[in-house]
Design a protein around this motif. Structure first.
Motif, PDB file in Angstrom:
ATOM      1  N   PRO A  94       8.660   1.038 -29.230  1.00 31.62           N
ATOM      2  CA  PRO A  94       7.697   2.133 -29.061  1.00 31.62           C
ATOM      3  C   PRO A  94       7.753   2.692 -27.642  1.00 31.62           C
ATOM      4  N   VAL A  95       7.720   3.994 -27.537  1.00 31.20           N
ATOM      5  CA  VAL A  95       7.790   4.639 -26.218  1.00 31.20           C
ATOM      6  C   VAL A  95       6.703   5.695 -26.067  1.00 31.20           C
ATOM      7  N   GLU A  96       5.704   5.636 -26.925  1.00 26.67           N
ATOM      8  CA  GLU A  96       4.677   6.679 -26.925  1.00 26.67           C
ATOM      9  C   GLU A  96       3.302   6.064 -27.092  1.00 26.67           C
ATOM     10  N   ASP A 143      19.510   5.937 -27.872  1.00 26.26           N
ATOM     11  CA  ASP A 143      19.051   6.224 -29.230  1.00 26.26           C
ATOM     12  C   ASP A 143      17.943   5.247 -29.594  1.00 26.26           C
ATOM     13  N   ASN A 144      16.755   5.769 -29.838  1.00 30.28           N
ATOM     14  CA  ASN A 144      15.605   4.942 -30.219  1.00 30.28           C
ATOM     15  C   ASN A 144      15.337   5.105 -31.711  1.00 30.28           C
ATOM     16  N   ARG A 145      15.359   4.004 -32.448  1.00 27.68           N
ATOM     17  CA  ARG A 145      15.155   4.043 -33.896  1.00 27.68           C
ATOM     18  C   ARG A 145      13.799   3.476 -34.309  1.00 27.68           C
ATOM     19  N   TYR A 146      12.862   3.421 -33.390  1.00 27.46           N
ATOM     20  CA  TYR A 146      11.538   2.902 -33.732  1.00 27.46           C
ATOM     21  C   TYR A 146      10.862   3.861 -34.717  1.00 27.46           C
ATOM     22  N   PRO A 147      10.324   3.344 -35.837  1.00 28.86           N
ATOM     23  CA  PRO A 147       9.715   4.203 -36.860  1.00 28.86           C
ATOM     24  C   PRO A 147       8.649   5.136 -36.293  1.00 28.86           C
ATOM     25  N   GLY A 148       8.780   6.398 -36.605  1.00 26.69           N
ATOM     26  CA  GLY A 148       7.838   7.409 -36.139  1.00 26.69           C
ATOM     27  C   GLY A 148       8.110   7.924 -34.745  1.00 26.69           C
ATOM     28  N   GLN A 149       9.039   7.294 -34.042  1.00 27.22           N
ATOM     29  CA  GLN A 149       9.358   7.716 -32.665  1.00 27.22           C
ATOM     30  C   GLN A 149      10.871   7.802 -32.471  1.00 27.22           C
ATOM     31  N   ARG A 150      11.573   8.132 -33.514  1.00 24.68           N
ATOM     32  CA  ARG A 150      13.031   8.155 -33.444  1.00 24.68           C
ATOM     33  C   ARG A 150      13.526   9.379 -32.682  1.00 24.68           C
ATOM     34  N   GLY A 151      14.669   9.209 -32.058  1.00 26.37           N
ATOM     35  CA  GLY A 151      15.288  10.318 -31.346  1.00 26.37           C
ATOM     36  C   GLY A 151      16.227   9.816 -30.270  1.00 26.37           C
ATOM     37  N   GLU A 152      16.941  10.745 -29.639  1.00 29.04           N
ATOM     38  CA  GLU A 152      17.917  10.370 -28.619  1.00 29.04           C
ATOM     39  C   GLU A 152      17.700  11.157 -27.321  1.00 29.04           C
ATOM     40  N   HIS A 153      18.110  10.534 -26.237  1.00 31.26           N
ATOM     41  CA  HIS A 153      18.076  11.198 -24.929  1.00 31.26           C
ATOM     42  C   HIS A 153      19.451  11.072 -24.286  1.00 31.26           C
ATOM     43  N   LEU A 154      19.948  12.170 -23.759  1.00 34.39           N
ATOM     44  CA  LEU A 154      21.208  12.184 -23.020  1.00 34.39           C
ATOM     45  C   LEU A 154      20.897  12.252 -21.535  1.00 34.39           C
ATOM     46  N   SER A 155      21.367  11.252 -20.780  1.00 30.54           N
ATOM     47  CA  SER A 155      21.206  11.231 -19.325  1.00 30.54           C
ATOM     48  C   SER A 155      22.565  11.472 -18.689  1.00 30.54           C
TER      49      SER A 155
END
Length: 300
Positions: A94-96, A143-155
């Motif tokens: 979770p990140v949110e 790449d975050n695959r946590y349910p409801g908070q999925r998505g990717e960030h490019l740094s």
């Protein structure tokens, strides 16, 4: 106007502008030669020994062992060709929200800010960068695959940060999105391919040729004007009827081209936080360690 006068007028044009035609031609040859040398020199020596050798961190368990090895091998090949580090990190975390902030020590409750921080900090703490361990050249996909908070960030960092525009960052993320749900391995491979395609090869931007032509035309105009009085005495009367004062008379369309001026756009930057986008460094910002990064996020 007779054909003889037209031929003489063309000679006058060539006489005045020949040095600039030759200069532009030599410049083009030099640029193409540099591209050939780059293609021939092969693998670029790595100068950063501080970073770990690992490039694939599959904490989210999205890949098979075989797929991980294939990615590592592919990344190693591409890194040597382009001289940039390419890192992949997957997770299910979770990140949110307030609870996640308290549990993991995030500085924000927002998804985008925390994804950016995790990606940047992972890069900085491991001292990635092909040429150096701080603000070195390369990119990391989180790449975050946590349910409801999925998505990717490019740094992005170093040369990759300054080479990839905000639009380029979107191209990478859009490429990943095409296979995000159906084939994670392919999504990660296309991340590598897209970054490499945007960074690789000897590409001369279109604005370069326009600037070179405008500069040579302007220089030719100045050169002709400065030698106007000297040429007046040497030109024939017949030619002067068509070429005023021995100087080629530019048609209105050409004259407009010569008078064009190059427009410069001021680049906005920001420190800390998510930062505003800027040309040549999509999502430019500074990480908690003070390193400069670019990039962007897509949430699913």
């Amino acid at each position: 106007m007779s054909d003889e006068l037209k031929r003489e007028a063309r000679k006058q044009y060539l006489k005045y502008f020949r040095i600039w035609f030759i200069t532009v031609g030599l410049l083009a040859i030099a640029l193409l030669g540099a591209g050939v040398l780059r293609a021939m020199k092969g693998s670029i020596p790595r100068t950063n020994s501080a970073a770990p050798s690992e490039r694939v961190y599959d904490y989210g368990d999205m890949l098979t062992d075989e797929e991980e090895e294939k990615l590592r091998s592919y990344i190693s090949q591409k890194e040597g060709e382009l001289g940039i580090d390419l890192v992949l990190v997957t997770m299910k975390q979770p990140v949110e929200g307030t609870e996640a902030k308290e549990q993991y020590g995030y500085r924000s409750t927002g998804w985008t800010q925390n994804m950016q921080d995790i990606a940047d900090d992972f890069w900085d703490k491991n001292q990635y960068g092909y040429n150096k361990g701080f603000e070195g050249d390369g990119a990391l996909l989180l790449d975050n695959r946590y349910p409801g908070q999925r998505g990717e960030h490019l740094s992005t960092s170093g040369r990759v940060e300054y080479s990839l525009s905000a639009r380029d960052v979107e191209k990478v993320l859009n490429a990943v999105d095409r296979y995000y749900d159906s084939d994670p391995y392919r999504a990660y491979k296309v991340y590598i391919d897209t970054v490499c395609n945007l960074m690789g090869g000897f590409r001369i931007p279109s604005w370069y040729w326009l600037a070179a032509l405008a500069a040579s035309a302007a220089a030719a105009f100045i050169y002709g004007a400065s030698h106007l009085h000297q040429e007046k005495a040497r030109d024939t009367t017949a030619v002067n009827d068509y070429v005023s004062g021995g100087k080629p008379v530019l048609r209105s369309k050409e004259d407009q081209f010569i008078r064009k001026s190059t427009v410069s756009r001021r680049i906005e930057t920001s420190s800390g936080g998510s930062g505003g986008g800027r040309s040549g460094g999509g999502g430019h910002h500074h990480s908690s360690s003070g390193a400069s990064h670019g990039g962007g996020s897509h949430r699913h």
